[in-house]
Every structure is written in structure tokens, then in C-alpha cells.
Design an enzyme around this catalytic site. Sequence first.
Site, PDB file in Angstrom:
ATOM      1  N   LYS A  26      25.641 152.207  63.382  1.00 54.20           N
ATOM      2  CA  LYS A  26      27.496 152.149  63.117  1.00 54.20           C
ATOM      3  C   LYS A  26      28.772 151.762  64.207  1.00 54.20           C
ATOM      4  O   LYS A  26      29.183 150.950  64.480  1.00 54.20           O
ATOM      5  CB  LYS A  26      28.164 153.737  63.203  1.00 54.20           C
ATOM      6  CG  LYS A  26      29.427 153.887  63.011  1.00 54.20           C
ATOM      7  CD  LYS A  26      29.882 155.097  62.668  1.00 54.20           C
ATOM      8  CE  LYS A  26      30.023 155.714  63.842  1.00 54.20           C
ATOM      9  NZ  LYS A  26      31.218 156.046  65.058  1.00 54.20           N
ATOM     10  N   ASN A  27      27.856 152.272  65.579  1.00 52.38           N
ATOM     11  CA  ASN A  27      28.875 151.602  67.337  1.00 52.38           C
ATOM     12  C   ASN A  27      28.253 149.970  66.831  1.00 52.38           C
ATOM     13  O   ASN A  27      29.112 149.179  67.918  1.00 52.38           O
ATOM     14  CB  ASN A  27      29.059 152.251  67.488  1.00 52.38           C
ATOM     15  CG  ASN A  27      29.594 153.731  67.582  1.00 52.38           C
ATOM     16  OD1 ASN A  27      30.328 153.488  66.423  1.00 52.38           O
ATOM     17  ND2 ASN A  27      30.312 154.714  68.028  1.00 52.38           N
ATOM     18  N   ARG A  71      39.646 154.508  63.556  1.00 49.87           N
ATOM     19  CA  ARG A  71      39.999 153.214  64.848  1.00 49.87           C
ATOM     20  C   ARG A  71      39.739 152.179  64.742  1.00 49.87           C
ATOM     21  O   ARG A  71      40.125 151.609  65.579  1.00 49.87           O
ATOM     22  CB  ARG A  71      39.693 154.425  65.595  1.00 49.87           C
ATOM     23  CG  ARG A  71      40.048 156.532  65.857  1.00 49.87           C
ATOM     24  CD  ARG A  71      40.165 157.252  67.233  1.00 49.87           C
ATOM     25  NE  ARG A  71      39.595 156.239  68.019  1.00 49.87           N
ATOM     26  CZ  ARG A  71      41.366 155.377  68.716  1.00 49.87           C
ATOM     27  NH1 ARG A  71      42.392 156.332  67.654  1.00 49.87           N
ATOM     28  NH2 ARG A  71      40.977 154.712  69.165  1.00 49.87           N
ATOM     29  N   CYS A  75      43.098 160.697  68.024  1.00 49.26           N
ATOM     30  CA  CYS A  75      42.320 161.479  66.800  1.00 49.26           C
ATOM     31  C   CYS A  75      41.495 163.054  67.461  1.00 49.26           C
ATOM     32  O   CYS A  75      42.482 162.594  68.111  1.00 49.26           O
ATOM     33  CB  CYS A  75      41.394 160.662  66.594  1.00 49.26           C
ATOM     34  SG  CYS A  75      39.691 161.012  67.870  1.00 49.26           S
ATOM     35  N   ARG A  80      43.015 158.960  72.688  1.00 48.66           N
ATOM     36  CA  ARG A  80      42.400 157.394  72.510  1.00 48.66           C
ATOM     37  C   ARG A  80      43.067 156.190  72.659  1.00 48.66           C
ATOM     38  O   ARG A  80      43.386 155.233  71.998  1.00 48.66           O
ATOM     39  CB  ARG A  80      41.384 156.954  71.076  1.00 48.66           C
ATOM     40  CG  ARG A  80      40.498 158.448  70.701  1.00 48.66           C
ATOM     41  CD  ARG A  80      39.099 158.397  71.562  1.00 48.66           C
ATOM     42  NE  ARG A  80      38.301 157.875  70.716  1.00 48.66           N
ATOM     43  CZ  ARG A  80      37.931 158.124  70.208  1.00 48.66           C
ATOM     44  NH1 ARG A  80      37.698 158.001  68.843  1.00 48.66           N
ATOM     45  NH2 ARG A  80      36.131 156.445  70.049  1.00 48.66           N
ATOM     46  N   ASP A  83      28.703 160.591  73.021  1.00 49.63           N
ATOM     47  CA  ASP A  83      28.233 161.098  71.062  1.00 49.63           C
ATOM     48  C   ASP A  83      26.772 162.140  71.404  1.00 49.63           C
ATOM     49  O   ASP A  83      26.721 162.218  70.368  1.00 49.63           O
ATOM     50  CB  ASP A  83      27.779 159.670  71.160  1.00 49.63           C
ATOM     51  CG  ASP A  83      28.826 158.782  70.562  1.00 49.63           C
ATOM     52  OD1 ASP A  83      29.056 157.909  70.444  1.00 49.63           O
ATOM     53  OD2 ASP A  83      30.562 160.073  70.791  1.00 49.63           O
ATOM     54  N   ARG A 101      31.043 159.537  57.687  1.00 48.22           N
ATOM     55  CA  ARG A 101      30.959 158.317  58.588  1.00 48.22           C
ATOM     56  C   ARG A 101      30.908 158.322  59.457  1.00 48.22           C
ATOM     57  O   ARG A 101      30.589 157.075  59.789  1.00 48.22           O
ATOM     58  CB  ARG A 101      32.472 158.719  59.169  1.00 48.22           C
ATOM     59  CG  ARG A 101      33.397 159.652  58.372  1.00 48.22           C
ATOM     60  CD  ARG A 101      35.181 159.986  59.573  1.00 48.22           C
ATOM     61  NE  ARG A 101      34.969 158.465  60.030  1.00 48.22           N
ATOM     62  CZ  ARG A 101      36.186 158.280  61.341  1.00 48.22           C
ATOM     63  NH1 ARG A 101      36.972 159.442  61.692  1.00 48.22           N
ATOM     64  NH2 ARG A 101      36.219 156.958  61.742  1.00 48.22           N
TER      65      ARG A 101
HETATM   66  C1  EPZ Z   1      33.380 153.941  71.092  1.00 45.96           C
HETATM   67  O1  EPZ Z   1      34.414 154.337  71.428  1.00 45.96           O
HETATM   68  C2  EPZ Z   1      32.209 155.138  70.169  1.00 45.96           C
HETATM   69  N1  EPZ Z   1      32.905 154.033  68.859  1.00 45.96           N
HETATM   70  C3  EPZ Z   1      33.052 156.259  70.576  1.00 45.96           C
HETATM   71  O2  EPZ Z   1      31.790 157.020  69.323  1.00 45.96           O
HETATM   72  C4  EPZ Z   1      32.277 156.612  71.709  1.00 45.96           C
HETATM   73  O3  EPZ Z   1      32.148 158.222  72.022  1.00 45.96           O
HETATM   74  C5  EPZ Z   1      32.783 155.797  72.945  1.00 45.96           C
HETATM   75  O4  EPZ Z   1      32.941 154.211  72.404  1.00 45.96           O
HETATM   76  C6  EPZ Z   1      32.279 156.512  74.254  1.00 45.96           C
HETATM   77  O5  EPZ Z   1      31.049 155.746  74.484  1.00 45.96           O
HETATM   78  C7  EPZ Z   1      32.166 152.757  68.039  1.00 45.96           C
HETATM   79  O6  EPZ Z   1      31.993 151.816  69.079  1.00 45.96           O
HETATM   80  C8  EPZ Z   1      33.534 152.246  67.372  1.00 45.96           C
HETATM   81  P1  EPZ Z   1      35.841 153.979  74.696  1.00 45.96           P
HETATM   82  P2  EPZ Z   1      35.929 153.550  72.041  1.00 45.96           P
HETATM   83  O7  EPZ Z   1      36.682 152.779  74.740  1.00 45.96           O
HETATM   84  O8  EPZ Z   1      35.657 152.078  72.822  1.00 45.96           O
HETATM   85  C9  EPZ Z   1      39.631 155.678  77.317  1.00 45.96           C
HETATM   86  C10 EPZ Z   1      31.042 158.709  67.393  1.00 45.96           C
HETATM   87  O9  EPZ Z   1      30.937 159.140  67.769  1.00 45.96           O
HETATM   88  N2  EPZ Z   1      40.094 154.218  77.492  1.00 45.96           N
HETATM   89  O10 EPZ Z   1      34.820 153.029  75.364  1.00 45.96           O
HETATM   90  O11 EPZ Z   1      37.019 154.188  71.427  1.00 45.96           O
HETATM   91  C11 EPZ Z   1      39.491 156.130  76.603  1.00 45.96           C
HETATM   92  O12 EPZ Z   1      40.462 157.333  76.625  1.00 45.96           O
HETATM   93  C12 EPZ Z   1      32.328 157.331  68.109  1.00 45.96           C
HETATM   94  O13 EPZ Z   1      30.404 158.049  67.105  1.00 45.96           O
HETATM   95  C13 EPZ Z   1      41.419 154.087  77.426  1.00 45.96           C
HETATM   96  O14 EPZ Z   1      42.306 154.344  78.530  1.00 45.96           O
HETATM   97  O15 EPZ Z   1      35.594 155.083  73.365  1.00 45.96           O
HETATM   98  C14 EPZ Z   1      38.186 156.628  77.363  1.00 45.96           C
HETATM   99  O16 EPZ Z   1      38.589 157.812  78.006  1.00 45.96           O
HETATM  100  C15 EPZ Z   1      33.371 158.317  68.733  1.00 45.96           C
HETATM  101  N3  EPZ Z   1      42.214 153.188  76.607  1.00 45.96           N
HETATM  102  C16 EPZ Z   1      37.166 156.184  77.864  1.00 45.96           C
HETATM  103  O17 EPZ Z   1      38.277 154.921  77.866  1.00 45.96           O
HETATM  104  C17 EPZ Z   1      41.897 152.414  76.728  1.00 45.96           C
HETATM  105  O18 EPZ Z   1      42.044 151.207  75.903  1.00 45.96           O
HETATM  106  C18 EPZ Z   1      36.239 155.728  77.165  1.00 45.96           C
HETATM  107  O19 EPZ Z   1      36.351 155.213  75.529  1.00 45.96           O
HETATM  108  C19 EPZ Z   1      40.882 152.606  76.014  1.00 45.96           C
HETATM  109  C20 EPZ Z   1      40.182 153.292  76.294  1.00 45.96           C
END
Ligand code: EPZ
Length: 421
Positions: free
Chosen positions: A22-23, A93, A117, A122, A310, A402
Site C-alpha cells: 500500500k505504502n 491522507r 487522523c 499528521r 506500522d 484500507r
Molecule cells: C507514512 O506516513 C506511512 N503512510 C505511514 O503508514 C507510516 O506510519 C509513516 O510513514 C511512518 O513510517 C504512507 O506511506 C502512505 P511521516 P507519513 O511523515 O509519511 C512528522 C499505515 O498504517 N511530520 O513519516 O504521513 C509526523 O508528525 C500508515 O500504513 C512532521 O512533523 O508519516 C510524524 O511524527 C500510517 N511534518 C513523523 O514526522 C511533516 O510535514 C513521521 O511521519 C511530515 C511529518
Amino acid sequence: MNKITIHGGTRLAGTIKASGAKNAVLPILAATLVGQGESHISHVPHLHDVTTMNQLLAQMGAQLTVDHHSDIYINPDSITDPVAPYETVKTMRASILALGPLVARFGQAKVSLPGGCQIGSRPVDLHIKGLKAMGAEIEVIDGYIHARTKNALGNRLQGNRIVMDKVTVTGTENILIAACLAQGETLIENAAIEPEVVDLAKYLSAMGANIEGIGTSKIYVQGKDSLNGTHHAVMPDRIEIGTFLVAAAMTQGDITITNTSNEDLDAVLDKLTEAGAQIELGENQISLKMNQRPNPVDIYTAPHPAFPTDMQAQFCALNAVADGTSIITENLFENRFMHVEELKRMGADINVEGNRAIIKGVDHLSGAPVTATDLRASASLVIAGLAAQGDTDVHDIHYIDRGYEAIEEKLNQLGAKIIRS
Ligand code: EPZ
């Protein structure tokens, strides 16, 4: 059809095949926007989020067809409406991934802010900061991100050196895709190195992008004037694979998963081995056998290659029946223990203190009506139901659709007794 009933107490045994990730498929579908002509994306999992992304791209004006294998054929050349509306973004998202490619290819984009979410706020500030560093003019008005290129060269972003304040998977992906069409060179430092980012970079390279440092935290991109659509087969879903391995460990089963890529799961396989599982790696397959009550394992989530967030909820379920006490520390998201209260309804002994869950293993869980709150929480409840004594009803099961393709079919193929109603 929003509930599944799991008859607990069955050992999982047999063989199943892993689906596409998915990701990985979500950023790859967004990246088709920067290619001229048709892209063919194969090994696509049949998931609600993929359907949502397809609908988003089609409503922008892309020509998109899905065949009976779930392969996607998409040509973005006819796009006339580079907009990702709130109605779509609020349900998924990952729609934010359209922002970078739309600005890079079409010079403008209007994308709804995703909002928070269940698992956390996020934010997408780093996505916006990176695109601004490449010359995009971005304003947030009425809940929408309005972005356009402003430089004299017309619709071109400018390469730049971008240091990510935090490791962000989709933030890295958004900027990486945009950089491939920017004028000049971009250096992304502190980039995410998740396997899904690598799979995206492989697709972009096949489109003609000039990327170096794939799989490292320093990615160099030499922007091109144009890229061409091409074929890409999506990598296997390491989180789906990890989830099924935990389910087998929890039921003291003996399963084999085929069509895997074994190098993406080291941290998870290490923890399963520590829990007492016997793991055998074959050519694109992983086997797990468990002949004991799990040992308790401490988990500390962090960006790849460390333990993936995850997989955190699934290990909460496994530790709930372990022979001792364990501590799970969630470092990425501020509210990713929603599954704990539901596991406690099944008899788990878990105490959450801030970003740590202290888990005292109990002999067994008992079936109960529970409610899913998010994708991975629902997976942990299903796993717990498989091992529990009695029946478990998991309500709001739409969350699981999902991210897991045909989950009850695959589990029933391994001997589980699950009915959707
Ligand atoms: C991706 O989400 C994945 N989703 C998530 O999978 C996964 O949990 C996550 O990466 C971490 O591995 C997809 O790839 C579609 P991040 P993402 O940006 O990119 C902070 C699942 O269950 N952050 O790596 O949204 C954020 O708050 C889903 O399959 C900022 O502060 O996660 C978090 O603390 C859930 N500012 C950290 O970074 C930003 O602009 C990591 O989030 C972006 C992120």
C-alpha cells in the site's frame, strides 16, 4: 458488512501469497503525474486507498483503467483540473502526495490540507517547506494548499539543497517526485530510507529521472525537462507480511508467505525470533513456526531500518499473551495506542503512560466485541481474536480494508474461522 466475527483458538498453518505494498503503490500512483504518456502499474493490491487514489487522479482528468488483475493503466497528459478536494483528502491522507507532482508538471495545484487522523495530528509543514525551497509559491487558504511556480522560466521548480527537519516518508516522496522535473540539481538531506521510498525512486528512474543515493538519507536529483510513463511492478507489502507472521506466532502456528522481499523486515524478524519464533528465509518467501508461548519483547519504534511504527499495534497483541512483562515505546505518532483499550476488553493487562505501553502478559485473551479505530489497530484486534478463547466481533472493520487485501480470505486459507457480516 462492517463487522467480522473471529472464532478464536485456531493455529494458523499453510501458505499464502503477499500482496503489493500500500505504502509504495500510493506514492507511485501520484508519481505517474510527472510522466508523459501511459504508465502501467502492476502487482497492485486491491485496497480501498488505491481505489480512492485512482478516483482522485481520474477526477483531475487523467485517463485511467484498471484490468481484472488490478493492474492500473494511467495517462495524465489530459489532466485539466489539478485539484485534490477535501472530500477525497479527508478519507485518504496520502492524497497529499499529489501536491509535488502537480506543481512540478502543471505549475499549479490546489490540495486540501489532510487534517489529523486517529493516530496523530499528521502535519504536512515539511512537504510545504521543501516545495517552497524549490521556488513554489504556496498559500494556505480556507483549508486548501494553493501552490504554483512563480519563476520567470514559466512552470519550472528550481533545484535546491533541502534538509528535512524530521525524517518524513511522504514528505521525502513529495519532494523527490517534484525534484525530478525541477530545473537543476536537488539534494535532499535527512531523507527517509523506507523501502517504499526506494521502490518509488526505482519507478522514477525507470521514467528517465536522474537520481543518485537511492536508499540513503542523501538523495541527489538532476532535474529533467520531461519524463516518460513506463511499467512498474509494486514491491511486496512488508507490513502485511509482518502482520501475518505475528498472527502465526500468536496462534503457535506454522506458515509460509510467498512473494516476499526478505531484506525489508530485519527489525521485525529479529523481534519475532526474540519472541521465540523459528524463522526460515527462502527465495522470495518467509516461513515462521512457533511452538511456545511468546517471550515478552520490548519495542522501540523509529524510522527504517529500525522497528516500524506500522507493526507496533500487532506486537501489542503478541506481548499481551507473552510469558512476562514488556514495554512498547511509540516514538513517531502521539496517539497510536487506541488499540490498547480494546485489547483490555479482551483481558489484556496493559498500562499506557505517555508514549509507552507497559504490557503484563496473561495466559490467554477472551473473545469480546471490540471496535477498530485505525488501520493497524484493527489488524491487532484481528490477531488477538485469532488467539483468544471464544468469539470476537470486530466492529468498524472498514479500516482494515484500507490496507489489507482480502484479509479474511487469506487468514481463512490458513485455517482461521472468520466471517464478515
Ligand atoms: C507514512 O506516513 C506511512 N503512510 C505511514 O503508514 C507510516 O506510519 C509513516 O510513514 C511512518 O513510517 C504512507 O506511506 C502512505 P511521516 P507519513 O511523515 O509519511 C512528522 C499505515 O498504517 N511530520 O513519516 O504521513 C509526523 O508528525 C500508515 O500504513 C512532521 O512533523 O508519516 C510524524 O511524527 C500510517 N511534518 C513523523 O514526522 C511533516 O510535514 C513521521 O511521519 C511530515 C511529518
